[in-house]
Design a protein around this motif. Sequence first.
Motif, PDB file in Angstrom:
ATOM      1  N   ALA A 158      20.551  17.349  23.652  1.00 37.18           N
ATOM      2  CA  ALA A 158      21.025  16.403  24.685  1.00 37.18           C
ATOM      3  C   ALA A 158      22.436  16.776  25.133  1.00 37.18           C
ATOM      4  O   ALA A 158      22.728  16.803  26.347  1.00 37.18           O
ATOM      5  N   GLU A 159      23.330  17.056  24.185  1.00 33.52           N
ATOM      6  CA  GLU A 159      24.712  17.433  24.537  1.00 33.52           C
ATOM      7  C   GLU A 159      24.714  18.698  25.400  1.00 33.52           C
ATOM      8  O   GLU A 159      25.538  18.844  26.299  1.00 33.52           O
ATOM      9  N   GLU A 160      23.788  19.609  25.085  1.00 32.30           N
ATOM     10  CA  GLU A 160      23.746  20.861  25.851  1.00 32.30           C
ATOM     11  C   GLU A 160      23.213  20.638  27.273  1.00 32.30           C
ATOM     12  O   GLU A 160      23.683  21.243  28.220  1.00 32.30           O
ATOM     13  N   ALA A 161      22.228  19.734  27.401  1.00 32.55           N
ATOM     14  CA  ALA A 161      21.556  19.558  28.697  1.00 32.55           C
ATOM     15  C   ALA A 161      22.261  18.570  29.626  1.00 32.55           C
ATOM     16  O   ALA A 161      22.211  18.723  30.852  1.00 32.55           O
ATOM     17  N   ASN A 162      22.922  17.550  29.066  1.00 35.96           N
ATOM     18  CA  ASN A 162      23.383  16.420  29.888  1.00 35.96           C
ATOM     19  C   ASN A 162      24.324  16.780  31.048  1.00 35.96           C
ATOM     20  O   ASN A 162      24.154  16.241  32.154  1.00 35.96           O
ATOM     21  N   PRO A 163      25.324  17.658  30.849  1.00 32.73           N
ATOM     22  CA  PRO A 163      26.215  17.939  31.993  1.00 32.73           C
ATOM     23  C   PRO A 163      25.462  18.445  33.219  1.00 32.73           C
ATOM     24  O   PRO A 163      25.683  17.952  34.335  1.00 32.73           O
ATOM     25  N   GLN A 164      24.564  19.389  33.008  1.00 30.79           N
ATOM     26  CA  GLN A 164      23.829  19.956  34.155  1.00 30.79           C
ATOM     27  C   GLN A 164      22.927  18.920  34.801  1.00 30.79           C
ATOM     28  O   GLN A 164      22.792  18.874  36.017  1.00 30.79           O
ATOM     29  N   VAL A 165      22.302  18.092  33.965  1.00 31.73           N
ATOM     30  CA  VAL A 165      21.392  17.073  34.511  1.00 31.73           C
ATOM     31  C   VAL A 165      22.179  16.100  35.379  1.00 31.73           C
ATOM     32  O   VAL A 165      21.786  15.782  36.504  1.00 31.73           O
ATOM     33  N   ILE A 166      23.308  15.641  34.854  1.00 31.34           N
ATOM     34  CA  ILE A 166      24.115  14.679  35.627  1.00 31.34           C
ATOM     35  C   ILE A 166      24.601  15.329  36.920  1.00 31.34           C
ATOM     36  O   ILE A 166      24.521  14.732  37.986  1.00 31.34           O
ATOM     37  N   GLN A 167      25.075  16.572  36.829  1.00 35.41           N
ATOM     38  CA  GLN A 167      25.553  17.235  38.046  1.00 35.41           C
ATOM     39  C   GLN A 167      24.427  17.389  39.072  1.00 35.41           C
ATOM     40  O   GLN A 167      24.669  17.309  40.271  1.00 35.41           O
ATOM     41  N   SER A 168      23.201  17.573  38.583  1.00 38.70           N
ATOM     42  CA  SER A 168      22.086  17.731  39.526  1.00 38.70           C
ATOM     43  C   SER A 168      21.687  16.399  40.167  1.00 38.70           C
ATOM     44  O   SER A 168      20.988  16.374  41.176  1.00 38.70           O
ATOM     45  N   MET A 169      22.127  15.282  39.581  1.00 36.51           N
ATOM     46  CA  MET A 169      21.718  13.970  40.092  1.00 36.51           C
ATOM     47  C   MET A 169      22.753  13.335  41.020  1.00 36.51           C
ATOM     48  O   MET A 169      22.526  12.250  41.557  1.00 36.51           O
ATOM     49  N   THR A 170      23.912  13.981  41.167  1.00 36.36           N
ATOM     50  CA  THR A 170      24.951  13.397  42.011  1.00 36.36           C
ATOM     51  C   THR A 170      25.734  14.490  42.728  1.00 36.36           C
ATOM     52  O   THR A 170      25.887  15.600  42.197  1.00 36.36           O
ATOM     53  N   SER A 171      26.246  14.133  43.911  1.00 35.47           N
ATOM     54  CA  SER A 171      27.085  15.099  44.628  1.00 35.47           C
ATOM     55  C   SER A 171      28.546  14.964  44.194  1.00 35.47           C
ATOM     56  O   SER A 171      29.404  15.727  44.632  1.00 35.47           O
ATOM     57  N   LEU A 172      28.826  13.983  43.336  1.00 34.90           N
ATOM     58  CA  LEU A 172      30.206  13.833  42.836  1.00 34.90           C
ATOM     59  C   LEU A 172      30.547  15.001  41.923  1.00 34.90           C
ATOM     60  O   LEU A 172      29.664  15.642  41.354  1.00 34.90           O
TER      61      LEU A 172
END
Length: 234
Positions: free
Chosen positions: A183-197
Amino acid sequence: MSRGLFIVGTDTDVGKTLVAGGLARFLRRQNYNVGVMKPFESGLARRKEGETDTHFLMSMAEVKDACEEVNPYRFQESLAPGVAAARAGIEVSFKEIGKKFEILAKRHPWMIVEGAGGLIVPLTSHETHLELIKMLGLPVLVVGRLSLGTINHTMLTIHCLKSVGIPVAGIVLNQTSPEVTVAEEANPQVIQSMTSLSLWGVLPYLKDSRDPDVVVGVIQERLGDAIYRFIQSA
Ligand SMILES: Nc1ncnc2c1ncn2[C@@H]1O[C@H](COP(=O)(O)OP(=O)(O)OP(=O)(O)O)[C@@H](O)[C@H]1O
Ligand SMILES: [Mg+2]
């Protein structure tokens, strides 16, 4: 309008103070005159003198403002400020906070303000951070945990801020426990893919998360570029 950031958490204990303090010291090192504010601080009964968020923020910003200006409302119980205030019979006034913010913002052209707990905790009987942030007029930096659950908490926080028109400058994910799972490895990319912020960066787990040099070092390394971009756009 003042320049600076309001540090909003997706929850309590996510690292708002670490990020706010680190940012303040980072700006100090670049010779910016930066003030800090922690309008509400709860849970003083379980903190030693000199170990409060207010104290940490003031020492990181190297300011000598009055504690009552930096932290107008403080409560002994570890509760949402609005709940703690009601139980202690204290009437909270956003107007008072606004006055103190104005005084500090006149003295310091850059202001870093730390929220209390997560975004929608009661600060009074009928107000949350949404009204406070609108009153102070600062853009928000959202701080969330890096661990499992953060996608939901971070996206809810961002959606809520956007829905009332509060500008969000960026997101920081903070590793608050030493374990690294998938989860720690995946979360940054997932969040970045879900927002333009902009995801400003990910802070690693720190053995000494209250050591000023350690904190500012990691802020510089992981968030430095995003902070420079923000300063230039502010
Ligand atoms: N990256 C990190 N590595 C290790 N420990 C951390 C890290 N970030 C924060 N901590 C520790 O976790 C605890 C909570 O962090 P912090 O006080 O910054 O959270 P907060 O969001 O400001 O909480 P509050 O809602 O009480 O204001 C503190 O003891 C802090 O030192
Ligand atoms: Mg804090």
